[in-house]
Design a protein around this motif. Sequence first.
Motif, PDB file in Angstrom:
ATOM      1  N   HIS A  53      11.560  -1.494  -3.110  1.00 36.05           N
ATOM      2  CA  HIS A  53      11.424  -1.638  -1.659  1.00 36.05           C
ATOM      3  C   HIS A  53      10.276  -0.800  -1.086  1.00 36.05           C
ATOM      4  O   HIS A  53      10.023  -0.857   0.111  1.00 36.05           O
ATOM      5  CB  HIS A  53      12.735  -1.269  -0.951  1.00 36.05           C
ATOM      6  CG  HIS A  53      13.745  -2.371  -0.986  1.00 36.05           C
ATOM      7  ND1 HIS A  53      14.578  -2.576  -2.048  1.00 36.05           N
ATOM      8  CD2 HIS A  53      14.033  -3.354  -0.092  1.00 36.05           C
ATOM      9  CE1 HIS A  53      15.358  -3.621  -1.811  1.00 36.05           C
ATOM     10  NE2 HIS A  53      15.044  -4.119  -0.636  1.00 36.05           N
ATOM     11  N   PHE A  55       6.397   0.061  -0.350  1.00 37.10           N
ATOM     12  CA  PHE A  55       5.256  -0.815  -0.080  1.00 37.10           C
ATOM     13  C   PHE A  55       4.018  -0.361  -0.854  1.00 37.10           C
ATOM     14  O   PHE A  55       2.994  -1.027  -0.828  1.00 37.10           O
ATOM     15  CB  PHE A  55       4.960  -0.827   1.426  1.00 37.10           C
ATOM     16  CG  PHE A  55       6.062  -1.440   2.249  1.00 37.10           C
ATOM     17  CD1 PHE A  55       5.993  -2.764   2.654  1.00 37.10           C
ATOM     18  CD2 PHE A  55       7.187  -0.707   2.602  1.00 37.10           C
ATOM     19  CE1 PHE A  55       7.010  -3.338   3.400  1.00 37.10           C
ATOM     20  CE2 PHE A  55       8.216  -1.268   3.355  1.00 37.10           C
ATOM     21  CZ  PHE A  55       8.124  -2.596   3.746  1.00 37.10           C
ATOM     22  N   GLN A 116      18.322  -0.421  -1.313  1.00 35.18           N
ATOM     23  CA  GLN A 116      17.585   0.480  -2.205  1.00 35.18           C
ATOM     24  C   GLN A 116      18.547   1.234  -3.124  1.00 35.18           C
ATOM     25  O   GLN A 116      19.724   1.385  -2.835  1.00 35.18           O
ATOM     26  CB  GLN A 116      16.816   1.550  -1.407  1.00 35.18           C
ATOM     27  CG  GLN A 116      16.000   1.078  -0.254  1.00 35.18           C
ATOM     28  CD  GLN A 116      16.734   1.246   1.054  1.00 35.18           C
ATOM     29  OE1 GLN A 116      17.906   0.848   1.180  1.00 35.18           O
ATOM     30  NE2 GLN A 116      16.069   1.796   2.049  1.00 35.18           N
ATOM     31  N   THR A 117      17.982   1.780  -4.215  1.00 39.05           N
ATOM     32  CA  THR A 117      18.789   2.663  -5.058  1.00 39.05           C
ATOM     33  C   THR A 117      18.844   4.051  -4.425  1.00 39.05           C
ATOM     34  O   THR A 117      17.955   4.434  -3.651  1.00 39.05           O
ATOM     35  CB  THR A 117      18.165   2.801  -6.457  1.00 39.05           C
ATOM     36  OG1 THR A 117      16.849   3.365  -6.332  1.00 39.05           O
ATOM     37  CG2 THR A 117      18.092   1.466  -7.173  1.00 39.05           C
ATOM     38  N   ALA A 121      15.579   5.862  -2.841  1.00 37.63           N
ATOM     39  CA  ALA A 121      15.571   6.244  -1.427  1.00 37.63           C
ATOM     40  C   ALA A 121      15.287   7.740  -1.272  1.00 37.63           C
ATOM     41  O   ALA A 121      14.485   8.153  -0.427  1.00 37.63           O
ATOM     42  CB  ALA A 121      16.908   5.882  -0.781  1.00 37.63           C
ATOM     43  N   SER A 123      13.702   9.644  -3.296  1.00 37.16           N
ATOM     44  CA  SER A 123      12.409  10.034  -3.848  1.00 37.16           C
ATOM     45  C   SER A 123      11.245   9.777  -2.915  1.00 37.16           C
ATOM     46  O   SER A 123      10.127  10.217  -3.185  1.00 37.16           O
ATOM     47  CB  SER A 123      12.182   9.312  -5.190  1.00 37.16           C
ATOM     48  OG  SER A 123      13.184   9.697  -6.101  1.00 37.16           O
ATOM     49  N   THR A 124      11.467   9.032  -1.825  1.00 37.69           N
ATOM     50  CA  THR A 124      10.392   8.790  -0.851  1.00 37.69           C
ATOM     51  C   THR A 124      10.718   9.355   0.532  1.00 37.69           C
ATOM     52  O   THR A 124       9.963   9.158   1.468  1.00 37.69           O
ATOM     53  CB  THR A 124      10.124   7.284  -0.690  1.00 37.69           C
ATOM     54  OG1 THR A 124      11.339   6.647  -0.283  1.00 37.69           O
ATOM     55  CG2 THR A 124       9.627   6.656  -1.973  1.00 37.69           C
ATOM     56  N   GLY A 125      11.872  10.019   0.678  1.00 37.87           N
ATOM     57  CA  GLY A 125      12.209  10.603   1.988  1.00 37.87           C
ATOM     58  C   GLY A 125      12.799   9.607   2.968  1.00 37.87           C
ATOM     59  O   GLY A 125      12.600   9.736   4.185  1.00 37.87           O
ATOM     60  N   HIS A 127      14.933   7.742   5.642  1.00 38.66           N
ATOM     61  CA  HIS A 127      15.604   8.357   6.790  1.00 38.66           C
ATOM     62  C   HIS A 127      16.079   7.294   7.771  1.00 38.66           C
ATOM     63  O   HIS A 127      15.635   6.142   7.725  1.00 38.66           O
ATOM     64  CB  HIS A 127      14.629   9.278   7.523  1.00 38.66           C
ATOM     65  CG  HIS A 127      13.474   8.496   8.085  1.00 38.66           C
ATOM     66  ND1 HIS A 127      13.504   7.887   9.320  1.00 38.66           N
ATOM     67  CD2 HIS A 127      12.280   8.159   7.532  1.00 38.66           C
ATOM     68  CE1 HIS A 127      12.379   7.243   9.510  1.00 38.66           C
ATOM     69  NE2 HIS A 127      11.615   7.369   8.440  1.00 38.66           N
TER      70      HIS A 127
HETATM   71  C1  LIG Z   1      13.013  -3.943   4.388  1.00 37.93           C
HETATM   72  C2  LIG Z   1      12.826  -2.472   4.224  1.00 37.93           C
HETATM   73  C3  LIG Z   1      13.432  -1.594   5.103  1.00 37.93           C
HETATM   74  C4  LIG Z   1      13.243  -0.217   4.958  1.00 37.93           C
HETATM   75  N1  LIG Z   1      13.833   0.620   5.862  1.00 37.93           N
HETATM   76  C5  LIG Z   1      13.600   1.947   5.776  1.00 37.93           C
HETATM   77  C6  LIG Z   1      14.171   2.841   6.726  1.00 37.93           C
HETATM   78  O1  LIG Z   1      14.910   2.444   7.620  1.00 37.93           O
HETATM   79  N2  LIG Z   1      13.882   4.163   6.611  1.00 37.93           N
HETATM   80  C7  LIG Z   1      13.049   4.644   5.632  1.00 37.93           C
HETATM   81  O2  LIG Z   1      12.794   5.848   5.600  1.00 37.93           O
HETATM   82  N3  LIG Z   1      12.509   3.822   4.707  1.00 37.93           N
HETATM   83  C8  LIG Z   1      12.768   2.500   4.754  1.00 37.93           C
HETATM   84  N4  LIG Z   1      12.226   1.665   3.810  1.00 37.93           N
HETATM   85  C9  LIG Z   1      11.515   2.250   2.667  1.00 37.93           C
HETATM   86  C10 LIG Z   1      12.464   2.422   1.452  1.00 37.93           C
HETATM   87  O3  LIG Z   1      13.663   3.061   1.819  1.00 37.93           O
HETATM   88  C11 LIG Z   1      11.798   3.300   0.388  1.00 37.93           C
HETATM   89  O4  LIG Z   1      10.583   2.727   0.022  1.00 37.93           O
HETATM   90  C12 LIG Z   1      12.676   3.518  -0.861  1.00 37.93           C
HETATM   91  O5  LIG Z   1      12.004   4.415  -1.712  1.00 37.93           O
HETATM   92  C13 LIG Z   1      12.941   2.270  -1.660  1.00 37.93           C
HETATM   93  O6  LIG Z   1      13.915   2.522  -2.654  1.00 37.93           O
HETATM   94  P1  LIG Z   1      13.887   1.685  -4.017  1.00 37.93           P
HETATM   95  O7  LIG Z   1      15.185   1.862  -4.724  1.00 37.93           O
HETATM   96  O8  LIG Z   1      13.454   0.310  -3.758  1.00 37.93           O
HETATM   97  O9  LIG Z   1      12.780   2.499  -4.846  1.00 37.93           O
HETATM   98  P2  LIG Z   1      11.360   2.016  -5.385  1.00 37.93           P
HETATM   99  O10 LIG Z   1      10.571   1.505  -4.241  1.00 37.93           O
HETATM  100  O11 LIG Z   1      11.541   1.139  -6.554  1.00 37.93           O
HETATM  101  O12 LIG Z   1      10.775   3.417  -5.856  1.00 37.93           O
HETATM  102  C14 LIG Z   1      10.446   4.396  -4.888  1.00 37.93           C
HETATM  103  C15 LIG Z   1      10.133   5.727  -5.574  1.00 37.93           C
HETATM  104  O13 LIG Z   1      11.315   6.224  -6.169  1.00 37.93           O
HETATM  105  C16 LIG Z   1      11.082   6.511  -7.539  1.00 37.93           C
HETATM  106  N5  LIG Z   1      12.308   6.237  -8.270  1.00 37.93           N
HETATM  107  C17 LIG Z   1      13.025   5.094  -8.298  1.00 37.93           C
HETATM  108  N6  LIG Z   1      14.100   5.256  -9.097  1.00 37.93           N
HETATM  109  C18 LIG Z   1      14.032   6.520  -9.596  1.00 37.93           C
HETATM  110  C19 LIG Z   1      14.825   7.292 -10.473  1.00 37.93           C
HETATM  111  N7  LIG Z   1      15.940   6.810 -11.050  1.00 37.93           N
HETATM  112  N8  LIG Z   1      14.446   8.570 -10.751  1.00 37.93           N
HETATM  113  C20 LIG Z   1      13.347   9.103 -10.187  1.00 37.93           C
HETATM  114  N9  LIG Z   1      12.554   8.427  -9.346  1.00 37.93           N
HETATM  115  C21 LIG Z   1      12.911   7.149  -9.038  1.00 37.93           C
HETATM  116  C22 LIG Z   1       9.944   5.590  -7.947  1.00 37.93           C
HETATM  117  O14 LIG Z   1       9.256   6.082  -9.092  1.00 37.93           O
HETATM  118  C23 LIG Z   1       9.100   5.631  -6.695  1.00 37.93           C
HETATM  119  O15 LIG Z   1       8.296   6.776  -6.699  1.00 37.93           O
HETATM  120  C24 LIG Z   1      12.419   0.287   3.910  1.00 37.93           C
HETATM  121  C25 LIG Z   1      11.806  -0.604   3.017  1.00 37.93           C
HETATM  122  C26 LIG Z   1      12.005  -1.980   3.176  1.00 37.93           C
HETATM  123  C27 LIG Z   1      11.339  -2.930   2.223  1.00 37.93           C
END
Ligand SMILES: Cc1cc2nc3c(=O)[nH]c(=O)nc-3n(C[C@H](O)[C@H](O)[C@H](O)COP(=O)(O)OP(=O)(O)OC[C@H]3O[C@@H](n4cnc5c(N)ncnc54)[C@H](O)[C@@H]3O)c2cc1C
Length: 435
Positions: A53, A55, A116-117, A121, A123-125, A127
């Motif tokens: 999730h 970008f 998201q996982t 979630a 790992s990117t802050g 909120h």
């Molecule tokens: C539709 C949409 C809505 C969103 N809404 C919000 C919001 O309301 N607020 C907000 O703050 N953000 C929001 N986001 C952003 C989103 O929460 C972050 O990008 C989040 O990191 C995505 O989680 P993911 O599981 O998809 O991780 P990924 O995008 O797959 O990975 C993100 C980071 O986490 C690391 N990572 C993943 N798994 C692990 C692991 N097991 N161990 C160590 N590192 C790991 C990856 O290496 C990478 O650096 C949104 C994104 C989308 C697409």
Amino acid sequence: MPRPTAARWSSWSGAVKANPTHLVRPESVAELAALVTAVGERGGTLRPTGTGHSFTPLASSEDTMVQLDLLDHDRVDITPDGRSATVSGGTTLRVLARRLAAAGLAVPRFGDIDGQTVAGALSTGTHDTGSGLGPLHTAVEGVELVDGTGTVRWVDHADLPAARLGLGALGVIVRVRMAVTPAVVLATRTAKVRLDDVLADFPHHTADHDLAEFSWLPHTGWARLRLGDITDEPPTASMTVRRAADLLADRGSTWVAGQVARTFPERSSVLGGFLAATTGDVASRRPGHEAARALPPLRFQSTAFAVPVDALGPLVRQLEALVARDDLPLVLPVRVRTVAADRSAWLSPMWDRESLVVSVRTVRGMPYTALFGVVQQLCRGFGGRPHWGLMHTLGVEELSELYPRWEDFVEVRRRFDPRGVLESPYLRRVLGPIS
Ligand SMILES: Cc1cc2nc3c(=O)[nH]c(=O)nc-3n(C[C@H](O)[C@H](O)[C@H](O)COP(=O)(O)OP(=O)(O)OC[C@H]3O[C@@H](n4cnc5c(N)ncnc54)[C@H](O)[C@@H]3O)c2cc1C
């Protein structure tokens, strides 16, 4: 362990694509540790991946990508005193929230979506909004990870401010222990208000309400103001005829505006008026973790910056002027959320200051480079720090200036991943090379 396969991988927004030579889904921590060791021994690299999730290309690799969706992915262990829960890193926020809710518990609200996982979630802050509410990682009490040498570590003390928000640069997080609190019900209401009034009153709203945010409807003097308060009253039905009609009107008009904008980006200003005309008032009472859904009904690209709260008026006014002057192709509402000051994670964009997070989104398929460049330049002028998972073009030189504890993070990273097994071209851009 399932055979590693080569794969095509795409992020949720479609902006990031990868062709990893190996996409691996280990079923145990021991298998994961063996994998990291083997990748290191052959001089390769590996990136942990959640549900894609983000970008930016944070999670992608052309070598090895690791997904934890087969590793205890639905396990949530709650301590007998009900104060902490331990969950596997690959568990989705949705599963975590449901398991906790069944026990009358919750983690802090985590934003628009729950797909998201947990590890991704954190790992990117990631909120939500509320001046008393920090990002999700502020609830983390400890993490277990497989570091870049293949060693399994439990981190709960000195290195935790690096591991809470680590961009997947310290290791693959397999378990997370988080503080949990009693579940709450939030009564929220959304109303159309003049932008002038929101800008004048927003500091009071954030002080007076548990949830506060607004969305400026571009090219208009209108905004949607969303306020919420914890209540003792029970939740309203998740779907009533009235709520369905409200949602349909709101999401339907956004969808129509988005589709038209994709074909006629030059009509953005007209579409802003259309959105303002079709915006109505909505109210509901929902469990806290469900209350903050505000997702447009279509795929989009997004950038967001955390700025000091006193930037509110000048920043929004300058953005309004730039959009008008250059007729920027901005259709989707510009969101402003508030997040508590944070001293729990060295790379937190909210480090040491209460922040407003300004998010700008464009419908997928529309041009965004110039628009996001304008937003970045503007937010940088106010000391803005980019959301790690959203689009920006900053590199290690600029980013390291924004974080007073940057070197502390770098030191932990060198210890946890001395050979750069977790590196990628994008990680080198934002964090620099290991040595
Ligand atoms: C539709 C949409 C809505 C969103 N809404 C919000 C919001 O309301 N607020 C907000 O703050 N953000 C929001 N986001 C952003 C989103 O929460 C972050 O990008 C989040 O990191 C995505 O989680 P993911 O599981 O998809 O991780 P990924 O995008 O797959 O990975 C993100 C980071 O986490 C690391 N990572 C993943 N798994 C692990 C692991 N097991 N161990 C160590 N590192 C790991 C990856 O290496 C990478 O650096 C949104 C994104 C989308 C697409």
